[in-house]
Design a protein around this motif. Structure first.
Motif, PDB file in Angstrom:
ATOM      1  N   ASP A   1       0.818  -1.218   0.000  1.00  9.05           N
ATOM      2  CA  ASP A   1       0.000   0.000   0.000  1.00  9.05           C
ATOM      3  C   ASP A   1       0.853   1.270   0.000  1.00  9.05           C
ATOM      4  O   ASP A   1       0.330   2.380   0.046  1.00  9.05           O
ATOM      5  CB  ASP A   1      -0.943   0.008   1.197  1.00  9.05           C
ATOM      6  CG  ASP A   1      -0.197  -0.023   2.540  1.00  9.05           C
ATOM      7  OD1 ASP A   1       1.048  -0.137   2.540  1.00  9.05           O
ATOM      8  OD2 ASP A   1      -0.868   0.054   3.577  1.00  9.05           O
ATOM      9  N   GLY A   2       2.184   1.125  -0.038  1.00  2.00           N
ATOM     10  CA  GLY A   2       3.061   2.288  -0.064  1.00  2.00           C
ATOM     11  C   GLY A   2       3.337   2.873   1.307  1.00  2.00           C
ATOM     12  O   GLY A   2       4.006   3.891   1.423  1.00  2.00           O
ATOM     13  N   ARG A   3       2.854   2.246   2.355  1.00  3.78           N
ATOM     14  CA  ARG A   3       3.092   2.703   3.723  1.00  3.78           C
ATOM     15  C   ARG A   3       4.180   1.847   4.359  1.00  3.78           C
ATOM     16  O   ARG A   3       4.443   0.736   3.912  1.00  3.78           O
ATOM     17  CB  ARG A   3       1.818   2.605   4.544  1.00  3.78           C
ATOM     18  CG  ARG A   3       0.736   3.505   4.032  1.00  3.78           C
ATOM     19  CD  ARG A   3      -0.500   3.357   4.858  1.00  3.78           C
ATOM     20  NE  ARG A   3      -1.550   4.195   4.304  1.00  3.78           N
ATOM     21  CZ  ARG A   3      -2.653   4.492   4.944  1.00  3.78           C
ATOM     22  NH1 ARG A   3      -2.864   4.032   6.155  1.00  3.78           N
ATOM     23  NH2 ARG A   3      -3.560   5.246   4.386  1.00  3.78           N
ATOM     24  N   LEU A   4       4.763   2.373   5.439  1.00  7.21           N
ATOM     25  CA  LEU A   4       5.784   1.606   6.127  1.00  7.21           C
ATOM     26  C   LEU A   4       5.202   0.296   6.656  1.00  7.21           C
ATOM     27  O   LEU A   4       4.082   0.260   7.162  1.00  7.21           O
ATOM     28  CB  LEU A   4       6.361   2.401   7.301  1.00  7.21           C
ATOM     29  CG  LEU A   4       7.260   3.568   6.940  1.00  7.21           C
ATOM     30  CD1 LEU A   4       7.689   4.301   8.212  1.00  7.21           C
ATOM     31  CD2 LEU A   4       8.479   3.121   6.162  1.00  7.21           C
ATOM     32  N   ARG A   5       5.982  -0.756   6.523  1.00  5.36           N
ATOM     33  CA  ARG A   5       5.563  -2.055   7.061  1.00  5.36           C
ATOM     34  C   ARG A   5       5.524  -1.963   8.583  1.00  5.36           C
ATOM     35  O   ARG A   5       6.250  -1.170   9.181  1.00  5.36           O
ATOM     36  CB  ARG A   5       6.545  -3.140   6.641  1.00  5.36           C
ATOM     37  CG  ARG A   5       6.550  -3.412   5.156  1.00  5.36           C
ATOM     38  CD  ARG A   5       7.553  -4.533   4.837  1.00  5.36           C
ATOM     39  NE  ARG A   5       7.665  -4.735   3.417  1.00  5.36           N
ATOM     40  CZ  ARG A   5       6.812  -5.458   2.682  1.00  5.36           C
ATOM     41  NH1 ARG A   5       5.779  -6.032   3.246  1.00  5.36           N
ATOM     42  NH2 ARG A   5       6.977  -5.574   1.385  1.00  5.36           N
ATOM     43  N   PRO A   6       4.696  -2.774   9.244  1.00  3.76           N
ATOM     44  CA  PRO A   6       4.643  -2.773  10.706  1.00  3.76           C
ATOM     45  C   PRO A   6       6.033  -3.039  11.304  1.00  3.76           C
ATOM     46  O   PRO A   6       6.772  -3.889  10.825  1.00  3.76           O
ATOM     47  CB  PRO A   6       3.682  -3.924  11.035  1.00  3.76           C
ATOM     48  CG  PRO A   6       2.846  -4.074   9.807  1.00  3.76           C
ATOM     49  CD  PRO A   6       3.740  -3.716   8.653  1.00  3.76           C
ATOM     50  N   GLY A   7       6.364  -2.275  12.317  1.00  2.00           N
ATOM     51  CA  GLY A   7       7.645  -2.449  13.001  1.00  2.00           C
ATOM     52  C   GLY A   7       8.801  -1.673  12.403  1.00  2.00           C
ATOM     53  O   GLY A   7       9.884  -1.627  12.973  1.00  2.00           O
ATOM     54  N   VAL A   8       8.607  -1.060  11.233  1.00  2.00           N
ATOM     55  CA  VAL A   8       9.669  -0.278  10.602  1.00  2.00           C
ATOM     56  C   VAL A   8       9.548   1.169  11.065  1.00  2.00           C
ATOM     57  O   VAL A   8       8.479   1.766  10.987  1.00  2.00           O
ATOM     58  CB  VAL A   8       9.588  -0.355   9.055  1.00  2.00           C
ATOM     59  CG1 VAL A   8      10.603   0.561   8.409  1.00  2.00           C
ATOM     60  CG2 VAL A   8       9.769  -1.779   8.585  1.00  2.00           C
ATOM     61  N   ARG A   9      10.635   1.733  11.565  1.00  2.00           N
ATOM     62  CA  ARG A   9      10.641   3.129  12.013  1.00  2.00           C
ATOM     63  C   ARG A   9      10.863   4.051  10.818  1.00  2.00           C
ATOM     64  O   ARG A   9      11.701   3.777   9.963  1.00  2.00           O
ATOM     65  CB  ARG A   9      11.761   3.371  13.020  1.00  2.00           C
ATOM     66  CG  ARG A   9      11.586   2.698  14.361  1.00  2.00           C
ATOM     67  CD  ARG A   9      10.502   3.270  15.211  1.00  2.00           C
ATOM     68  NE  ARG A   9      10.752   4.674  15.539  1.00  2.00           N
ATOM     69  CZ  ARG A   9       9.870   5.465  16.097  1.00  2.00           C
ATOM     70  NH1 ARG A   9       8.674   5.017  16.402  1.00  2.00           N
ATOM     71  NH2 ARG A   9      10.160   6.701  16.373  1.00  2.00           N
ATOM     72  N   GLY A  10      10.122   5.149  10.788  1.00  2.00           N
ATOM     73  CA  GLY A  10      10.326   6.155   9.762  1.00  2.00           C
ATOM     74  C   GLY A  10      11.596   6.937  10.044  1.00  2.00           C
ATOM     75  O   GLY A  10      11.946   7.181  11.198  1.00  2.00           O
ATOM     76  N   THR A  11      12.307   7.309   9.006  1.00  2.00           N
ATOM     77  CA  THR A  11      13.560   8.048   9.182  1.00  2.00           C
ATOM     78  C   THR A  11      13.402   9.521   8.832  1.00  2.00           C
ATOM     79  O   THR A  11      14.376  10.238   8.776  1.00  2.00           O
ATOM     80  CB  THR A  11      14.670   7.433   8.318  1.00  2.00           C
ATOM     81  OG1 THR A  11      14.251   7.448   6.951  1.00  2.00           O
ATOM     82  CG2 THR A  11      14.974   6.012   8.748  1.00  2.00           C
TER      83      THR A  11
END
Length: 92
Positions: free
Chosen positions: A68-78
């Motif tokens: 869906d183009g969103r961060l996968r669960p558990g991945v922190r945004g940088t």
């Protein structure tokens, strides 16, 4: 621009800022810019010497994103523009 460099495969270093370099179109601006450039040289030389070992800026890669183009669960945004917690998205 840093994201563009990252996505084509380049490592991106933190920005090296030099103030008062612009304004060279007037005699006073040229003198100010020359002084600023001269004052910046030692820091720039040091930066160039350490560039190969300096830590690079972290970026989220394609593997961090779900279908869906969103961060996968558990991945922190940088980035402040990539939200890793839906509760922090304005209007939600």
């Amino acid at each position: 621009m840093a994201y563009s460099l990252f996505y084509v495969g380049l490592d991106v270093l933190p920005h090296q800022v030099a103030y008062e370099i612009s304004g060279c179109d007037q005699p006073t601006g040229r003198r100010t810019a020359r002084r600023a450039a001269t004052a910046t040289r030692p820091a720039l030389r040091a930066r160039l010497r350490s560039a190969a070992t300096d830590p690079v800026l972290p970026f989220n890669g394609w593997g961090d994103l779900g279908p869906d183009g969103r961060l996968r669960p558990g991945v922190r945004g940088t980035s402040a523009f990539v939200r890793d917690d839906p509760a922090r998205i304005p209007g939600r």
